[in-house]
Enzyme design. Structure first.
Site, mmCIF file in Angstrom:
data_model
loop_
_atom_site.group_PDB
_atom_site.id
_atom_site.type_symbol
_atom_site.label_atom_id
_atom_site.label_comp_id
_atom_site.label_asym_id
_atom_site.label_seq_id
_atom_site.Cartn_x
_atom_site.Cartn_y
_atom_site.Cartn_z
ATOM 1 N N HIS A 70 12.673 -0.813 3.867
ATOM 2 C CA HIS A 70 12.109 -2.089 3.505
ATOM 3 C C HIS A 70 11.572 -2.650 4.634
ATOM 4 C CE1 HIS A 70 12.771 -1.832 -0.729
ATOM 5 N NE2 HIS A 70 13.843 -1.877 -0.745
ATOM 6 N N ASP A 110 14.763 6.719 -3.108
ATOM 7 C CA ASP A 110 15.320 5.485 -3.362
ATOM 8 C C ASP A 110 14.494 4.822 -4.467
ATOM 9 O OD1 ASP A 110 16.976 3.046 -1.794
ATOM 10 O OD2 ASP A 110 15.725 2.142 -3.120
ATOM 11 N N HIS A 148 13.750 1.877 -5.064
ATOM 12 C CA HIS A 148 12.722 0.661 -4.683
ATOM 13 C C HIS A 148 11.657 1.411 -3.792
ATOM 14 C CE1 HIS A 148 16.503 -1.374 -5.032
ATOM 15 N NE2 HIS A 148 16.008 -2.145 -5.885
HETATM 16 N N1 Q9C Z 1 16.227 -11.823 -6.207
HETATM 17 C C1 Q9C Z 1 17.574 -1.111 -0.852
HETATM 18 O O1 Q9C Z 1 17.961 -0.617 -1.881
HETATM 19 N N2 Q9C Z 1 17.110 -7.220 -4.332
HETATM 20 N N3 Q9C Z 1 17.251 -2.205 -0.754
HETATM 21 C C2 Q9C Z 1 17.008 -8.846 -3.933
HETATM 22 C C3 Q9C Z 1 16.146 -11.108 -4.922
HETATM 23 C C4 Q9C Z 1 16.804 -6.703 -3.247
HETATM 24 C C5 Q9C Z 1 17.177 -3.116 -2.149
HETATM 25 C C6 Q9C Z 1 16.726 -9.690 -5.291
HETATM 26 C C7 Q9C Z 1 17.338 -5.206 -3.219
HETATM 27 C C8 Q9C Z 1 17.052 -4.454 -1.940
HETATM 28 C C9 Q9C Z 1 17.994 -0.330 0.526
HETATM 29 ZN ZN ZN Z 2 16.906 0.621 -2.956
#
Ligand code: Q9C
Ligand code: ZN
Length: 482
Positions: free
Chosen positions: A203, A243, A245
């Site tokens: 990210h 992943d 995401h």
């Molecule tokens: N309301 C990885 O898996 N979620 N990052 C935040 C905010 C963040 C995931 C929710 C998820 C990040 C590397």
């Molecule tokens: Zn992730």
């Protein structure tokens, strides 16, 4: 426009091997016994035999000679556990993740069969190929004493980021570790490698940390191979991001670069799944010289299983990988699409990961570098990584997870992706089989239960909120007025 069309033609003839579907018997996804093809119905007998693979690899001039055990690098370093929440608050991305994986690999006796590697801090000039001087300075200074009183305030300026006094060192080690193992695999000193790193990277953007990621470890390593080490002969890199995401940072860094083919499969949920940006959709295919070299497979909802991922492999990723013919594969290996993950809401089994990885071993002479990204259920990530390590070590494996059907939505998404990209990858023009047994999307109530689990675990995401709202309206229908 004409000049552009010509460029495409030229690239087509070098990379796409003409318009004919490539006939090859060395790949598991083509001319393979029916049990290996989608619809998954995953294979029940050993997928492409290890012996076969070695022979294929040896024939292709791979580093691992016939009969020799693969040399698999395993990089683990306690120093990357120093990055943690400042006051010990609970957080899914915590040091126990690395320790749980290490414990499992030790207990199963697989760590001792790997080549032990230690982390090195990345040189700033290598990080600078991906991040701005300001970003590098921020991450370098964040752990300094002078930063003590404004560290939390700075972290709050970013999206889903925390810092502590160990963050700087961990971030430089994570980036350096992926460089280190990628170099060894590219040089043929290792057959493949696993870098157990944190903080994760995919990210992280040019000028900002984001989504638990400080530096984009995989992007930095890719640039290192392409720009700093012409001697290693790496000209084409396939980055596979499984992943759960979208790998937004990595996508941006190579968006107009045809030397790097970026493939990300992720939950999209019509834009409501983190990072909640439209550029995770299948329409984002790259630009300029990189047009056609960015591939997104955006799931419409959670609950995706081995079957959905294998379908994406068989009908999108593998045909393109065959045509692209990468020199090395960098795997952004998050395990948050694993069954039981508190953020992902999908259900890939350890066998599923092993199968996906096995299918990738047919390319780039098996040169694969796995870099840990997300993955937040300690048991799931330990079991999944263990299964993957065994695959790299050459152990025979049999797919034993319950068979599932892909979702109807999966078939639709795959068709959309193929339509979007077939001008660049003619192999995608063929018709998909139409007799595939599919299952319908999970009901709102099922999705609500899944998102409520996420809510209970303290990871309220925009998408879980969306489903929560749906659920409230549905529950309102059933609830008698009081
Ligand atoms: N309301 C990885 O898996 N979620 N990052 C935040 C905010 C963040 C995931 C929710 C998820 C990040 C590397
Ligand atoms: Zn992730």
């Amino acid at each position: 426009a004409q000049a552009q069309a010509r460029t495409h033609k030229t690239r087509g003839s070098t990379n796409l091997r003409g318009n004919q579907p490539v006939q090859s018997s060395r790949l598991p996804h083509r001319d393979a016994p029916p049990q290996f093809s989608t619809p998954l119905c995953p294979p029940v007998s050993p997928p492409p035999g290890r012996g076969d693979r070695r022979r294929r690899m040896a024939a292709a001039g791979a580093a691992t000679p016939v009969g020799a055990a693969p040399r698999v690098g395993l990089l683990y370093d306690d120093r990357m556990c120093a990055h943690a929440t400042p006051d010990g608050e609970k957080h899914p991305e915590n040091p126990e993740r690395l320790r749980a994986i290490r414990r499992k690999l030790d207990a199963e006796g697989v760590a001792s069969r790997c080549v032990d590697m230690k982390a090195k801090e990345a040189k700033e000039k290598y990080i600078a190929s991906v991040h701005t001087p300001n970003h590098i300075k921020l991450i370098r200074d964040i752990s300094s004493k002078e930063y003590d009183y404004r560290r939390n305030k700075t972290a709050r300026k970013f999206n889903s980021i925390y810092f502590n006094e160990g963050s700087s060192e961990s971030a430089f080690l994570a980036a350096g570790s992926v460089i280190e193992v990628a170099e060894k695999v590219a040089a043929g000193e290792l057959s493949s490698a696993i870098a157990l790193v944190r903080p994760p990277g995919h990210h992280a953007e040019h000028n900002e940390p984001m989504g638990f990621c400080l530096f984009n470890n995989v992007a930095i390593a890719a640039n290192y191979l392409l720009n700093e080490r012409p001697d290693l002969g790496i000209n084409k890199i396939l980055i596979v991001d499984w992943d759960v995401h979208h790998g937004n940072g990595t996508q941006k860094m190579f968006y107009s670069d045809p030397r790097v083919l970026f493939f990300s499969v992720h939950r999209f949920d019509y834009g409501s799944f983190y990072p909640c940006e439209g550029d995770a959709s299948h329409c984002f295919i790259g630009e300029g010289a990189g047009e056609g070299y960015n591939i997104n497979v955006p799931w419409e909802h959670g609950k995706c299983s081995d079957a959905d991922y294998v379908a994406a492999w068989d009908h999108v990723l593998l045909p393109i990988a065959e045509a692209f013919d990468p020199d090395i594969i960098l795997l952004s290996a998050g395990f948050d699409a694993a069954m039981g993950d508190p953020l992902g809401g999908c259900c890939i089994t350890p066998d599923g990961y092993a199968l996906l990885l096995t299918k990738l071993l047919g390319f780039a002479k098996g040169r694969i570098v796995m870099a840990l990204e997300g993955g937040y259920n300690l048991k799931s990530i330990a079991n999944s990584l263990c299964a993957c390590t065994k695959v790299l070590l050459g152990d025979n494996f049999t797919y034993n997870s319950p068979r599932m059907q892909p979702f109807e939505s999966t078939w639709r998404v795959i068709q959309m992706v193929r339509d979007e990209l077939k001008a660049y990858w003619p192999v995608l023009s063929s018709k998909l089989p139409d007799n595939v047994p599919l299952r319908s999307a999970p009901s709102y109530i099922e999705m609500w239960i899944a998102s409520f689990q996420i809510y209970l675990l303290g990871n309220l995401t925009p998408s879980s909120l969306t489903f929560y709202r749906h659920a409230i309206s549905i529950v309102a229908v059933f609830k008698p007025h009081s």
